[in-house]
Scaffold this motif. Structure first.
Motif, PDB file in Angstrom:
ATOM      1  N   THR A 284       0.827  -1.201   0.000  1.00 23.27           N
ATOM      2  CA  THR A 284       0.000   0.000   0.000  1.00 23.27           C
ATOM      3  C   THR A 284       0.863   1.254   0.000  1.00 23.27           C
ATOM      4  O   THR A 284       0.554   2.245  -0.670  1.00 23.27           O
ATOM      5  N   ARG A 285       1.961   1.229   0.722  1.00 30.37           N
ATOM      6  CA  ARG A 285       2.858   2.384   0.767  1.00 30.37           C
ATOM      7  C   ARG A 285       3.473   2.650  -0.607  1.00 30.37           C
ATOM      8  O   ARG A 285       3.595   3.795  -1.037  1.00 30.37           O
ATOM      9  N   GLN A 286       3.858   1.587  -1.308  1.00 29.93           N
ATOM     10  CA  GLN A 286       4.421   1.755  -2.646  1.00 29.93           C
ATOM     11  C   GLN A 286       3.403   2.351  -3.615  1.00 29.93           C
ATOM     12  O   GLN A 286       3.727   3.207  -4.436  1.00 29.93           O
ATOM     13  N   VAL A 287       2.167   1.890  -3.500  1.00 30.27           N
ATOM     14  CA  VAL A 287       1.113   2.432  -4.363  1.00 30.27           C
ATOM     15  C   VAL A 287       0.845   3.886  -4.004  1.00 30.27           C
ATOM     16  O   VAL A 287       0.628   4.731  -4.884  1.00 30.27           O
ATOM     17  N   LYS A 292       1.298   9.702  -5.357  1.00 26.66           N
ATOM     18  CA  LYS A 292       1.851  11.024  -5.046  1.00 26.66           C
ATOM     19  C   LYS A 292       2.937  11.458  -6.026  1.00 26.66           C
ATOM     20  O   LYS A 292       3.458  12.574  -5.915  1.00 26.66           O
ATOM     21  N   GLY A 293       3.297  10.589  -6.976  1.00 31.17           N
ATOM     22  CA  GLY A 293       4.301  10.955  -7.967  1.00 31.17           C
ATOM     23  C   GLY A 293       5.719  10.722  -7.534  1.00 31.17           C
ATOM     24  O   GLY A 293       6.657  11.135  -8.228  1.00 31.17           O
ATOM     25  N   ARG A 294       5.907  10.054  -6.378  1.00 31.39           N
ATOM     26  CA  ARG A 294       7.267   9.795  -5.894  1.00 31.39           C
ATOM     27  C   ARG A 294       7.863   8.547  -6.538  1.00 31.39           C
ATOM     28  O   ARG A 294       9.028   8.247  -6.384  1.00 31.39           O
ATOM     29  N   ALA A 295       7.019   7.784  -7.241  1.00 35.58           N
ATOM     30  CA  ALA A 295       7.496   6.590  -7.942  1.00 35.58           C
ATOM     31  C   ALA A 295       6.699   6.459  -9.228  1.00 35.58           C
ATOM     32  O   ALA A 295       5.624   7.051  -9.372  1.00 35.58           O
ATOM     33  N   SER A 296       7.219   5.701 -10.167  1.00 29.43           N
ATOM     34  CA  SER A 296       6.550   5.520 -11.460  1.00 29.43           C
ATOM     35  C   SER A 296       6.006   4.101 -11.584  1.00 29.43           C
ATOM     36  O   SER A 296       6.682   3.138 -11.209  1.00 29.43           O
ATOM     37  N   PRO A 297       4.786   3.955 -12.088  1.00 26.49           N
ATOM     38  CA  PRO A 297       4.257   2.605 -12.309  1.00 26.49           C
ATOM     39  C   PRO A 297       4.920   1.898 -13.470  1.00 26.49           C
ATOM     40  O   PRO A 297       4.694   0.710 -13.690  1.00 26.49           O
ATOM     41  N   GLN A 298       5.766   2.630 -14.265  1.00 29.83           N
ATOM     42  CA  GLN A 298       6.495   2.056 -15.392  1.00 29.83           C
ATOM     43  C   GLN A 298       5.562   1.303 -16.328  1.00 29.83           C
ATOM     44  O   GLN A 298       5.786   0.156 -16.694  1.00 29.83           O
ATOM     45  N   GLU A 299       4.485   1.955 -16.689  1.00 33.51           N
ATOM     46  CA  GLU A 299       3.476   1.321 -17.532  1.00 33.51           C
ATOM     47  C   GLU A 299       4.028   0.949 -18.907  1.00 33.51           C
ATOM     48  O   GLU A 299       3.632  -0.057 -19.489  1.00 33.51           O
ATOM     49  N   SER A 300       4.951   1.759 -19.429  1.00 34.23           N
ATOM     50  CA  SER A 300       5.444   1.506 -20.779  1.00 34.23           C
ATOM     51  C   SER A 300       6.264   0.237 -20.870  1.00 34.23           C
ATOM     52  O   SER A 300       6.427  -0.327 -21.954  1.00 34.23           O
ATOM     53  N   THR A 301       6.822  -0.219 -19.736  1.00 34.19           N
ATOM     54  CA  THR A 301       7.636  -1.428 -19.754  1.00 34.19           C
ATOM     55  C   THR A 301       6.880  -2.631 -19.226  1.00 34.19           C
ATOM     56  O   THR A 301       7.474  -3.661 -18.941  1.00 34.19           O
TER      57      THR A 301
END
Length: 359
Positions: A284-287, A292-301
């Motif tokens: 949950t913290r990672q999500v 909040k924009g502090r990490a990327s879901p890396q959808e393109s990869t």
């Protein structure tokens, strides 16, 4: 409010259960204890929606003292119905499935197709072992609301059955019946935040409560619990469905973060995020960091094997769901079948081989 605070009020406060609610819950538990499911000593007589008075007992409560207690607590409407139809509290009767309808105050909203299909196969083989609970629709004689057993009703229909074993109980149709069903589901761990989200939003939209505070007070819950559920209710049902199948991964806190992400990115991106939560076992913290924009879901990869299907066809054999056929993109098909006999499996495999060898 911090996400860690959201789940604190998820259970109903123990001191808010009224004596009337306890009496009704005790009544339902007593009925289940007195009636033995699947007893071979029971005599079955089918009831019909047009003549409910003609149904007789499959099983009856043997204790006169227990019956007297039930009579003392029953409502006038139920007593009138019971006397008219010669029904004894706790009897298991057989009713036509077409006479059974869902309650508008059912605490459950989501029923998994895979779970219904699995139960349908079981019912087709072993028959119905546990009676459902129904409430007479006093305004429409011959029909009944489901009080407990909505999943069994759906599975019986999936298995092409025409009748259902039922116990007719003395409960109101309204918010009180919702509260009783909710409490029973909480005890069984079958109530989800997604059911709450849809149903509570409907209660407010239909004017049963004027505010989320009033709703929370009536249900005996923290207002923060209701607020989180109502925020999740803003999600499209197609998104909620993807999380309902994995409630072990999507509790109220995780679903809340997914709802926040949906508000900013839309349904398609949210579905991809849900896939990533499952594939990468995100916390949950990672999500929350992604939201909040502090990490990327890396959808393109995102691996191609995890892309969402474009079309799905449910496959049934003799009216029972056995799997599905999914298409992905422009060049991928995925067929998954289960519960087949060896002969049927080999026959399907041979036909597929023949199709693939055609030139």
């Amino acid at each position: 409010m911090k996400p860690s605070q959201f789940a604190k009020g998820f259970q109903a406060r123990p001191d808010t259960t009224s004596s009337e609610k306890r009496t009704a819950l005790d009544r339902l538990n007593a009925i289940d204890g007195l009636v033995q499911p699947g007893s071979t000593k029971n005599n079955e007589i089918a009831g019909r929606s047009s003549q409910p008075a003609s149904v007789s007992a499959v099983a009856a409560i043997s204790s006169d003292a227990a019956e007297s207690t039930e009579h003392a607590n029953e409502s006038p409407a139920y007593r009138a119905w019971r006397l008219e139809h010669g029904y004894r509290p706790g009897q298991v009767i057989e009713l036509a499935l077409k006479a059974i309808k869902p309650s508008p105050f059912n605490p459950r909203h989501f029923y998994l197709k895979s779970s219904i299909a699995e139960l349908a196969v079981n019912l087709a083989k072993q028959g119905q072992q546990q009676a459902i609970h129904v409430i007479p629709d006093y305004d429409n004689p011959g029909s009944y609301f489901v009080s407990d057993g909505g999943r069994r009703v759906r599975a019986l229909k999936e298995a092409n059955k025409e009748t259902v074993k039922a116990i007719v109980v003395d409960l109101p149709i309204g918010i009180e019946s919702y509260k009783l069903g909710y409490d029973l589901n909480v005890q069984r761990d079958s109530q989800t935040v997604f059911d709450n989200a849809v149903v509570w939003k409907r209660f407010l939209d239909d004017g049963h409560f004027q505010s989320q505070k009033e709703l929370a007070e009536h249900l005996g819950l923290d207002e923060s619990t209701v607020a989180v559920a109502l925020s999740i209710a803003k999600l499209p049902e197609v998104v909620m469905h993807e999380m309902v199948v994995r409630t072990d991964r999507f509790g109220s806190n995780m679903a809340y973060q997914v709802g926040r992400y949906h508000s900013a990115r839309g349904a398609d991106s949210t579905l991809r995020l849900i896939n990533k939560i499952l594939s990468d076992d995100l916390s949950t913290r990672q999500v929350a960091d992604i939201v909040k924009g502090r990490a990327s879901p890396q959808e393109s990869t995102k691996p191609a094997g995890r892309q969402r299907y474009a079309q799905r066809l449910e496959i049934k054999l003799e009216g029972v769901s056995v799997g599905d056929l999914k298409s992905y993109g422009d060049d991928r098909l995925e067929l998954r079948l289960r519960g087949l006999s060896r002969e049927k499996r080999d026959d399907i495999l041979k036909q597929i081989e023949q199709i693939l060898l055609l030139k």
